[in-house]
Design a protein around this motif. Structure first.
Motif, mmCIF file in Angstrom:
data_model
loop_
_atom_site.group_PDB
_atom_site.id
_atom_site.type_symbol
_atom_site.label_atom_id
_atom_site.label_comp_id
_atom_site.label_asym_id
_atom_site.label_seq_id
_atom_site.Cartn_x
_atom_site.Cartn_y
_atom_site.Cartn_z
ATOM 1 N N ASP A 130 0.803 -1.043 0.211
ATOM 2 C CA ASP A 130 -0.052 0.042 -0.066
ATOM 3 C C ASP A 130 0.863 1.191 0.229
ATOM 4 O OD1 ASP A 130 -1.484 2.017 0.672
ATOM 5 O OD2 ASP A 130 -2.918 0.985 1.968
ATOM 6 N N SER A 131 0.851 1.922 -0.877
ATOM 7 C CA SER A 131 1.821 3.080 -1.186
ATOM 8 C C SER A 131 1.561 4.188 -0.039
ATOM 9 C CB SER A 131 1.850 3.911 -2.527
ATOM 10 O OG SER A 131 0.334 4.031 -2.899
ATOM 11 N N ALA A 132 0.260 4.213 0.402
ATOM 12 C CA ALA A 132 0.032 5.101 1.416
ATOM 13 C C ALA A 132 0.629 4.936 2.528
ATOM 14 C CB ALA A 132 -1.452 5.417 1.368
ATOM 15 N N THR A 133 0.580 3.549 3.049
ATOM 16 C CA THR A 133 0.961 3.007 4.423
ATOM 17 C C THR A 133 2.342 2.538 4.526
ATOM 18 O OG1 THR A 133 0.127 0.903 4.354
ATOM 19 C CG2 THR A 133 -1.303 2.601 4.876
ATOM 20 N N GLY A 134 2.780 2.218 3.341
ATOM 21 C CA GLY A 134 4.079 1.479 2.995
ATOM 22 C C GLY A 134 3.988 -0.060 3.548
ATOM 23 N N GLY A 135 2.887 -0.555 3.967
ATOM 24 C CA GLY A 135 2.519 -1.898 4.429
ATOM 25 C C GLY A 135 1.946 -2.611 3.329
ATOM 26 N N MET A 366 3.743 2.064 -18.916
ATOM 27 C CA MET A 366 2.816 1.237 -18.029
ATOM 28 C C MET A 366 3.218 1.530 -16.527
ATOM 29 S SD MET A 366 4.448 -2.430 -18.876
ATOM 30 C CE MET A 366 3.124 -3.195 -18.061
ATOM 31 N N ASP A 367 2.043 1.293 -15.651
ATOM 32 C CA ASP A 367 2.305 1.122 -14.303
ATOM 33 C C ASP A 367 2.680 2.458 -13.462
ATOM 34 O OD1 ASP A 367 1.580 -1.680 -14.387
ATOM 35 O OD2 ASP A 367 3.738 -2.364 -14.266
ATOM 36 N N GLY A 368 2.204 3.644 -14.321
ATOM 37 C CA GLY A 368 2.679 4.870 -13.770
ATOM 38 C C GLY A 368 2.444 5.092 -12.186
ATOM 39 N N THR A 369 1.061 4.708 -11.652
ATOM 40 C CA THR A 369 0.935 4.849 -10.087
ATOM 41 C C THR A 369 2.021 4.151 -9.163
ATOM 42 O OG1 THR A 369 -0.708 3.487 -10.199
ATOM 43 C CG2 THR A 369 -1.463 5.341 -10.540
ATOM 44 N N GLN A 370 2.726 3.228 -9.937
ATOM 45 C CA GLN A 370 3.590 2.410 -8.800
ATOM 46 C C GLN A 370 4.928 3.156 -9.447
ATOM 47 O OE1 GLN A 370 2.857 -0.430 -7.378
ATOM 48 N NE2 GLN A 370 0.787 0.202 -7.555
ATOM 49 N N LEU A 416 -4.388 1.957 -20.500
ATOM 50 C CA LEU A 416 -3.131 2.352 -19.449
ATOM 51 C C LEU A 416 -2.094 1.511 -19.289
ATOM 52 C CD1 LEU A 416 -5.010 5.125 -17.252
ATOM 53 C CD2 LEU A 416 -4.044 5.616 -19.450
ATOM 54 N N ARG A 417 -2.655 0.286 -18.746
ATOM 55 C CA ARG A 417 -1.769 -0.648 -18.420
ATOM 56 C C ARG A 417 -1.119 -0.378 -16.948
ATOM 57 N NH1 ARG A 417 2.300 -3.467 -22.753
ATOM 58 N NH2 ARG A 417 3.153 -0.978 -22.766
ATOM 59 N N ASP A 418 -2.202 0.088 -16.109
ATOM 60 C CA ASP A 418 -2.010 0.627 -14.741
ATOM 61 C C ASP A 418 -2.812 -0.099 -13.878
ATOM 62 O OD1 ASP A 418 -2.315 2.396 -12.277
ATOM 63 O OD2 ASP A 418 -0.555 3.089 -13.353
ATOM 64 N N PRO A 419 -2.130 -0.516 -12.761
ATOM 65 C CA PRO A 419 -2.864 -1.561 -11.313
ATOM 66 C C PRO A 419 -4.296 -0.566 -11.153
ATOM 67 C CG PRO A 419 -0.893 -0.807 -10.895
ATOM 68 C CD PRO A 419 -0.589 -0.476 -12.181
ATOM 69 N N ARG A 420 -4.081 0.838 -11.255
ATOM 70 C CA ARG A 420 -5.140 1.716 -10.709
ATOM 71 C C ARG A 420 -5.897 2.261 -11.905
ATOM 72 N NH1 ARG A 420 -3.187 5.035 -5.629
ATOM 73 N NH2 ARG A 420 -5.412 5.293 -5.483
ATOM 74 N N ALA A 421 -5.920 1.536 -13.069
ATOM 75 C CA ALA A 421 -6.584 2.049 -14.220
ATOM 76 C C ALA A 421 -8.004 2.397 -14.031
ATOM 77 C CB ALA A 421 -6.302 1.327 -15.423
ATOM 78 N N ALA A 422 -8.686 1.462 -13.378
ATOM 79 C CA ALA A 422 -10.240 1.630 -13.039
ATOM 80 C C ALA A 422 -10.459 2.731 -12.158
ATOM 81 C CB ALA A 422 -10.509 0.310 -12.379
ATOM 82 N N GLU A 423 -9.644 3.055 -11.135
ATOM 83 C CA GLU A 423 -9.728 4.146 -10.271
ATOM 84 C C GLU A 423 -9.400 5.556 -11.175
ATOM 85 O OE1 GLU A 423 -8.137 4.165 -6.104
ATOM 86 O OE2 GLU A 423 -7.064 2.532 -7.095
ATOM 87 N N ILE A 424 -8.619 5.599 -11.979
ATOM 88 C CA ILE A 424 -8.345 6.713 -12.807
ATOM 89 C C ILE A 424 -9.764 6.966 -13.534
ATOM 90 C CG2 ILE A 424 -6.816 7.610 -14.625
ATOM 91 C CD1 ILE A 424 -4.559 6.024 -13.063
ATOM 92 N N PRO A 446 -6.448 8.667 -4.383
ATOM 93 C CA PRO A 446 -5.915 8.458 -2.997
ATOM 94 C C PRO A 446 -4.614 7.845 -2.576
ATOM 95 C CG PRO A 446 -8.136 7.721 -3.493
ATOM 96 C CD PRO A 446 -7.699 8.092 -4.729
ATOM 97 N N GLY A 447 -3.802 8.250 -1.894
ATOM 98 C CA GLY A 447 -2.553 7.625 -1.607
ATOM 99 C C GLY A 447 -1.333 7.836 -2.521
ATOM 100 N N LEU A 448 -1.565 8.672 -3.733
ATOM 101 C CA LEU A 448 -0.557 8.749 -4.631
ATOM 102 C C LEU A 448 0.104 10.200 -4.419
ATOM 103 C CD1 LEU A 448 0.953 7.710 -7.131
ATOM 104 C CD2 LEU A 448 -0.764 8.991 -8.527
ATOM 105 N N PHE A 449 -0.314 11.374 -4.439
ATOM 106 C CA PHE A 449 0.185 12.660 -4.487
ATOM 107 C C PHE A 449 0.457 13.128 -2.953
ATOM 108 C CE2 PHE A 449 -1.030 12.681 -8.649
ATOM 109 C CZ PHE A 449 -0.105 13.157 -9.302
#
Length: 479
Positions: A130-135, A366-370, A416-424, A446-449
């Protein structure tokens, strides 16, 4: 494939493969593993020997593993530059597994005492953090499934924990997990996730892992485009054999490894790897200067209609922007031992412009949010804190936002080939297509910026203004 009768234009392994025994299990036998980890190990065995044959395992698709098994683990690495192409046959792979076909076989290998290193190139999104928590991301499908059914894992964290649990139960020394993915402090990230997962299922197992298992971090660098029909044709021309596992790459290669291993390792330093106590300065340099500039060029290049990075570098304005961004990234770094950052930037520009390397902008995008946090958002935050305008970071973020619209300059949609494509897509569903509205929506993902960026009015306005230009005509004024 076998080594007898290969064309004399191919460079062969410098050791007797029959003497190899399995010592490494590698998860994720993709192109980067075949262009980096395996060749380093191949060269180390040739220089210093050792029982460091590699077994590989794919946790998802079977294609690469099947090709490697059909070819006795051998494959061709093409090295391309403007002077020509050379073929190296890489030899340490002994066997390939497909976890989805036979998960029990992979678990058996994980508990085998002969396996002393379990290395990984599985991409950032496979870790389930989880990029927001690091866990752990408890909603990640692999994490969720493996916490419920720990003895029949399907994800990389689940496999590592189950393998270590079996070794502990049988009083077998642990293997060393070795992440080679493009994550900052990748070993520390992997350790944090493994410990959290283990703690949720067995606190005593967590304690044993924390006490007994090292998680060295690494910095890896080699530009490796996806293989094409030209790759396979050139591999066959230079070796005399069909090779559907062939890969191509650039001459440059770099590997920095923290020298913390539980039960030995190959003498990778004999192959040119740099063994250090702390890798963070090197990985930060690479993530911010190389990967950050790569992402900048990929998003700007793709939306401008450039297929390859080398094509983007033919645009003098974009090439200059890339160098300007590298300078900005270098300003966020502490000194790196043995590295001249200006010379490093010069080398990066030359590597990006290499006409022999066809690295697709769409592949890098690809995978920009990561990728954005460590490549662009963290250094942008630091730059702003030190009074810089962080303008090239605003360009890069605006370019990602334009790319996230999923429509090219001709109105054609792309994935987009991004794991959060649906959210975007959901965030943008009813948003007017202008810089202000789109940037506001995506800054709210959420959790990106980080708040230090979203709360900086001048910088977010700069992003919105640059995005508006990109939405209108797919190009930015050159700086």
């Amino acid at each position: 494939m076998n080594l007898s009768g290969l064309a004399p234009t191919a460079k062969l392994p410098g050791y007797d493969r029959k003497e190899l025994k399995s010592g490494i299990l590698h998860l994720g036998p993709g192109a980067f593993f075949r262009a980096h980890f395996a060749p380093f190990t191949d060269a180390a065995i040739a220089a210093a020997g050792g029982d460091w044959g590699i077994e590989v395992a794919s946790l998802r698709t079977a294609e690469v593993a099947d090709h490697l098994n059909e070819q006795n683990g051998l494959y061709t690495m093409l090295i391309r530059d403007t002077s020509g192409t050379t073929a190296h046959v890489i030899g340490p792979i002994l066997r390939a597994h497909v976890a989805t076909r036979n998960p029990g076989d992979l678990l058996t290998r994980l508990e085998d005492p002969a396996i002393r290193i379990v290395s990984l190139t599985v991409t950032e999104k496979a870790y389930g953090f989880d990029s927001a928590t690091g866990g752990l991301d408890l909603k990640h499908p692999d994490i969720a499934a493996d916490l419920v059914n720990r003895h029949a894992p399907r994800g990389v964290i689940g496999y590592l924990v189950e393998g270590l649990a079996r070794r502990r139960a049988k009083s077998i020394a642990p293997f060393t997990p070795l992440s080679c993915d493009n994550l900052p402090s990748n070993g520390a990230v992997l350790k944090r996730l493994v410990l959290e997962f283990a703690g949720r299922i067995d606190p005593q197992l967590r304690h044993w892992i924390e006490e007994k298992v090292p998680f060295p971090s690494t910095m890896v660098d080699r530009i490796t485009p996806a293989s094409t029909q030209a790759t396979y044709r050139d591999a066959e021309r230079l070796t005399g054999r069909q090779d559907l596992a062939a890969i191509e790459t650039e001459p440059f290669t770099q590997w920095v490894i923290e020298d913390h291993f539980a039960n030995g390792r190959p003498e990778w330093e004999k192959a040119g790897a740099l063994m250090v106590q702390e890798v963070s300065a090197y990985e930060k340099m690479k993530l911010r200067m190389l990967n950050g500039a790569h992402s900048l060029l990929a998003y700007l290049g793709y939306i401008a209609g450039y297929e390859f990075v080398r094509d983007v570098m033919d645009d003098p304005g974009l090439a200059a922007l890339a160098r300007r961004h590298m300078n900005a990234a270098a300003a966020t770094l502490d000194p790196v031992s043995g590295i001249d950052l200006e010379a490093y930037a010069d080398e990066l520009i030359a590597r990006f412009a290499n006409k022999a390397i066809a690295h697709r902008t769409y592949q890098i995008a690809m995978d920009g949010t990561q990728k954005l946090p460590q490549r662009l958002l963290e250094p942008a935050t630091e730059a702003l804190e030190h009074g810089a305008r962080a303008e090239t970071y605003a360009v890069a973020v605006a370019a990602w936002m334009r790319y996230a619209l999923g429509v090219d300059r001709n109105g054609e949609r792309y994935e987009l080939r991004d794991p959060r494509a649906a959210e975007i897509a959901a965030l943008l569903a009813n948003v007017p297509r202008n810089g202000g509205a789109v940037s506001k929506a995506l800054l709210g993902l959420p959790g990106l910026f980080p708040a230090a960026l979203t709360g900086n009015v001048a910088w977010t306005e700069d992003v919105a203004n640059k995005l508006e230009i990109l939405i209108q005509d797919n190009k930015l004024p050159l700086f």
